[in-house]
Design a protein around this motif. Structure first.
Motif, PDB file in Angstrom:
ATOM      1  N   ILE A   1      -2.570  -7.676   3.808  1.00 22.16           N
ATOM      2  CA  ILE A   1      -3.214  -7.003   2.668  1.00 22.16           C
ATOM      3  C   ILE A   1      -4.684  -7.390   2.603  1.00 22.16           C
ATOM      4  CG2 ILE A   1      -3.276  -6.851   0.146  1.00 22.16           C
ATOM      5  CD1 ILE A   1      -0.186  -7.254   0.242  1.00 22.16           C
TER       6      ILE A   1
ATOM      7  N   PHE B   1      -7.393  -1.408  -8.865  1.00 22.78           N
ATOM      8  CA  PHE B   1      -6.541  -2.524  -9.257  1.00 22.78           C
ATOM      9  C   PHE B   1      -5.971  -2.233 -10.644  1.00 22.78           C
ATOM     10  CE2 PHE B   1      -9.416  -4.049  -6.078  1.00 22.78           C
ATOM     11  CZ  PHE B   1      -8.692  -4.965  -5.334  1.00 22.78           C
TER      12      PHE B   1
ATOM     13  N   TYR C   1      -6.542 -11.740 -12.024  1.00 20.23           N
ATOM     14  CA  TYR C   1      -6.577 -10.418 -11.395  1.00 20.23           C
ATOM     15  C   TYR C   1      -7.948  -9.769 -11.554  1.00 20.23           C
ATOM     16  CZ  TYR C   1      -4.370  -5.884 -10.101  1.00 20.23           C
ATOM     17  OH  TYR C   1      -3.993  -4.718  -9.496  1.00 20.23           O
TER      18      TYR C   1
ATOM     19  N   PHE D   1      -3.554  -0.934  -5.915  1.00 23.27           N
ATOM     20  CA  PHE D   1      -2.821  -2.178  -6.138  1.00 23.27           C
ATOM     21  C   PHE D   1      -2.247  -2.071  -7.543  1.00 23.27           C
ATOM     22  CE2 PHE D   1      -3.054  -6.884  -4.878  1.00 23.27           C
ATOM     23  CZ  PHE D   1      -2.066  -7.277  -5.767  1.00 23.27           C
TER      24      PHE D   1
ATOM     25  N   THR E   1      -1.006   0.821  -0.326  1.00 25.42           N
ATOM     26  CA  THR E   1      -0.412   0.680  -1.653  1.00 25.42           C
ATOM     27  C   THR E   1       0.295  -0.667  -1.715  1.00 25.42           C
ATOM     28  OG1 THR E   1       1.506   1.963  -0.882  1.00 25.42           O
ATOM     29  CG2 THR E   1      -0.131   3.129  -2.204  1.00 25.42           C
ATOM     30  N   VAL E   2       0.010  -1.417  -2.780  1.00 24.12           N
ATOM     31  CA  VAL E   2       0.606  -2.733  -2.994  1.00 24.12           C
ATOM     32  C   VAL E   2       1.239  -2.737  -4.376  1.00 24.12           C
ATOM     33  CG1 VAL E   2       0.185  -5.221  -3.155  1.00 24.12           C
ATOM     34  CG2 VAL E   2      -1.145  -3.829  -1.549  1.00 24.12           C
TER      35      VAL E   2
END
Length: 760
Positions: A136, A150, A164, A461, A487-488
């Motif tokens: 990633i 995000f 984050y 994300f 895509t996470v």
């Protein structure tokens, strides 16, 4: 399928034996009857964990059972004995799983190990955490930071949210959309304009001191049932409750407290609403204008008769601007227009105004029924206009109470999750961590979708959430989503966003807040902010679902380290092993709110953030609280809805649902069983349009943009809704909501009033 006729509403009060039965059923369904019962005893307790569903306030003196039906379902959902492991994916391809219902996907159980999509087999395969982080990180380093988004759901803790946003900004972008963009951004904008702070001003203690409670567009019985406890206490003191909502929701009609043996063993219940006004969808500004008009007329009569004023003239003169313009607008608006737009009579609105004029301290609760409209910000400002007329802010028992959804959705904003650089302490972050944060505005959720459609976003994300299902225009968005590079997904369970994915896709399973979080041999705790601005500590009590799970802070730290490298000024490894260090960092960034964070986080009832407006300090452009003069009282001046066959669709959640999570297909409060593809319709509209109950129909959007938006397979259900309005479930109706159909100023998707027609 069963439905209730308009003359045959749900006969039972909310709460009571029905809630106890529902809790028992979900514990059995998830095979955690014994463990679940034990864990629930720690829910919303000072020595336990904060509920993973709604964000309603936690009392300093909790009940023995300090959880509601919705919260118990959320806990059982995470505590489930079911697992999604290698055996599961060896049997199912992604293409096959895409045919499953959303309920079936999440019902499969907890994801047990980190996974990476394998294009050769179209299956997710297990990877090590280090491999996932490294890959990633490599993908992100290869991208322009502004091509990455995000997203954060409201479930992440304060610690995770702070980490984050710092990671995203060190990476180089302010693309930090969140679930607030989807629901209460209209509040953040509207309250900020009106009183200088984008959050409510009331606390739990205010319910003990209030003389009147308003509800506007908020279904307390299913969205925040624990809130019924202070409301019930207020009702027992004789406090009136006035509700404006298109549907008569059982939780706003009557309530039996499952905590009370007397109420459980007797046939009685507490009447919640003393006035219940079924306002037309989109008619809230008009209804509030009617209350204000009746109040002004009564005040004029009081002046003429030499009686005490009904307006708080001293407050208006000392603390507000814009009153004269607003009053002139209301006086010049005719009753006929107000009645037409709100579908409420002058007499009904005058009755509400009379009750309001008798109360010295008033709380105004509201939810997405006000915010998810084209005029959502104006709706919020109209609530503030109403409160300001009688000085109902900055005194005990009074103020605005926006009822937020997810458990820390307000808190993540408090610690920097925002796409708006002016709302983040960028200078402080620059000084604290010795880097230059990006200063350009980032993308909110709608803008992120627009950029995905334009091919400008290459990576998404998701820190929790299920964006593919929750965003508007799903039939348009999904094909573009599949063109993403990366895509996470940080998650506890499988959902649609994991199946509609980019070329490189990861599912990273995290610990639930319910579970014990051991790092470096020490049990960790996290914190969150409730919707009244109080911060609470939370400590997991359940055994983790899998030894392979990692905490949300650990996942963010691992990816940040892999992306930013060892030269970064943050010791991500230390933070991941000791969340107290993160809280120290938060306190340094936000000393006014979070000073002595680690010492105060276990304060019973939480510690309250400073809210200047609660002390009548107005951080607005004018330095005072500001009345707003509406430009129009019409719900949506841009979309003509005067055609006889055009209806206003408003989306709903069931009592077996939280956000996009669907616990089962029933909605017992509305008498809907085994089917969510229904349209709740006024019986006169059914007859007028030549339809019949249980008829299968399609619905298409009246948009005029050349894109056909149609969903078929709905069944018509006769229901007590205002004429010209129909209700349908979220997220099933999301394909009907154009991406551009959002609230002016806030860009909240206008899901509570979509112009549609029924197609046979």
């Amino acid at each position: 399928m069963t439905s209730h006729k308009p003359s045959d509403p749900f006969k039972n009060a909310s709460g009571g034996w029905g809630s106890l039965k529902a809790v028992t059923e979900i514990l059995l369904q998830e095979h955690v009857a014994i463990d679940g019962s034990r864990v629930l005893m720690h829910q919303n307790k000072p020595d336990g964990f904060m509920c993973v569903s709604c964000s309603w306030a936690k009392p300093k003196d909790p009940h023995t059972f300090e959880f509601c039906e919705s919260g118990a379902k959320a806990t059982a959902w995470d505590l489930t004995a079911k697992r999604v492991g290698l055996d599961f994916f060896s049997q199912h391809t992604v293409a096959e799983l895409n045919k499953w219902h959303d309920h079936e996907l999440e019902e499969a159980g907890r994801v047990a190990a980190p996974l990476r999509w394998d294009p050769a087999s179209d299956k997710y395969v297990e990877v090590s955490w280090q491999q996932a982080f490294s890959e990633i990180g490599d993908e992100l380093k290869a991208l322009d930071p502004d091509s990455a988004v995000f997203y954060a759901s409201g479930r992440a803790s304060l610690e995770t949210s702070y980490m984050y946003q710092l990671f995203a900004r060190m990476y180089g972008t302010n693309n930090l959309p969140d679930s607030s963009n989807m629901c209460h951004e209209s509040t953040s904008v509207g309250l900020k304009q009106a009183i200088g702070v984008g959050v409510g001003t009331i606390t739990l203690e205010d319910f003990d001191k209030t003389d009147l409670i308003f509800f506007f567009g908020q279904n307390v019985g299913t969205n925040s049932p624990r809130m019924l406890h202070p409301v019930q206490d207020a009702r027992k003191r004789g406090v009136p409750v006035i509700t404006f909502n298109p549907i008569r929701e059982p939780g706003l009609v009557s309530f039996v407290n499952p905590q009370s043996p007397i109420e459980m063993l007797t046939p009685g219940s507490t009447q919640i609403s003393t006035q219940y006004h079924q306002v037309k969808v989109g008619g809230d500004s008009a209804a509030i204008a009617g209350i204000c008009k009746a109040l002004l007329e009564a005040d004029d009569q009081a002046v003429a008769a030499g009686q005490p004023r009904l307006l708080d003239v001293a407050f208006i003169q000392q603390h507000t601007v814009g009153f004269d313009e607003f009053a002139a607008f209301v006086r010049n608006t005719g009753w006929e227009q107000i009645e037409t737009l709100s579908a409420l009579s002058r007499e009904a609105l005058t009755e509400a105004a009379n009750e309001y004029s008798r109360a010295n301290a008033v709380i105004a609760n509201y939810g997405m029924g006000l915010t998810q409209h084209r005029m959502g910000v104006q709706n919020v400002r109209m609530v503030m206009n109403l409160l300001l007329l009688r000085g109902n802010i900055g005194k005990p028992g009074a103020g605005p109470s926006p009822v937020r959804g997810h458990s820390n959705v307000q808190g993540q904003r408090t610690v920097g999750i925002t796409e708006k650089p002016e709302l983040a302490p960028l200078d402080k972050l620059s000084q604290q961590y010795r880097f230059e944060p990006p200063r350009e505005k980032g993308l909110n959720t709608v803008e992120a979708c627009e950029a995905i459609l334009a091919g400008k976003v290459r990576a998404v994300f998701q820190l929790g959430g299920n964006l593919v299902r929750s965003v508007p225009d799903r039939f348009v968005i999904e094909p573009a989503w599949r063109n993403l590079r990366l895509t996470v997904n940080v998650t506890t369970k499988l959902n649609r966003s994991h199946l509609v994915h980019g070329a490189v896709s990861y599912i990273l399973p995290c610990l639930s807040r319910i579970e014990i979080d051991m790092r470096a041999g020490q049990a960790q705790a996290v914190s969150m902010e409730d919707s009244t601005g109080c911060m609470h500590g939370s400590r997991g009590v359940a055994k983790p679902a899998s030894e392979a799970l990692m905490s949300e802070p650990g996942i963010v730290a691992g990816i940040a380290l892999a992306t930013l490298g060892q030269a970064c000024t943050v010791d991500w490894t230390e933070w991941a092993n000791n969340y107290a260090l993160v809280r120290d960092a938060i306190a340094e960034t936000y000393p006014t709110i979070f000073h002595d964070f680690n010492e105060r986080m276990w304060t019973p009832g939480g510690f309250h953030r400073p809210i200047p407006a609660a002390e009548r300090k107005w951080e607005t452009k004018s330095g005072k609280a500001e009345f707003l003069t509406p430009t129009t009282l019409a719900e949506d001046p841009d979309v003509p809805t005067s055609q006889p066959d055009v209806l206003r669709l408003f989306t709903l959640r069931s009592d077996s649902q939280f956000n996009t999570t669907i616990y089962n297909l029933d909605d017992r409060f509305r008498g809907i069983y085994g089917n969510r593809m229904v349209l709740l319709m006024n019986e006169h509209d059914i007859e007028r349009l030549g339809l019949s109950e249980d008829q299968e129909v399609a619905v298409e959007t009246v948009a005029g943009d050349g894109i056909q938006r149609r969903v078929a397979g709905f069944k018509v259900v006769r229901y007590d809704v205002p004429a010209g309005c129909i209700g349908g479930y979220y997220p099933e109706c999301n394909p009907l909501l154009p991406l551009w159909h959002y609230a002016k100023e806030s860009k909240v998707p206008a899901a509570k009033s979509i112009p549609v027609r029924i197609v046979v």
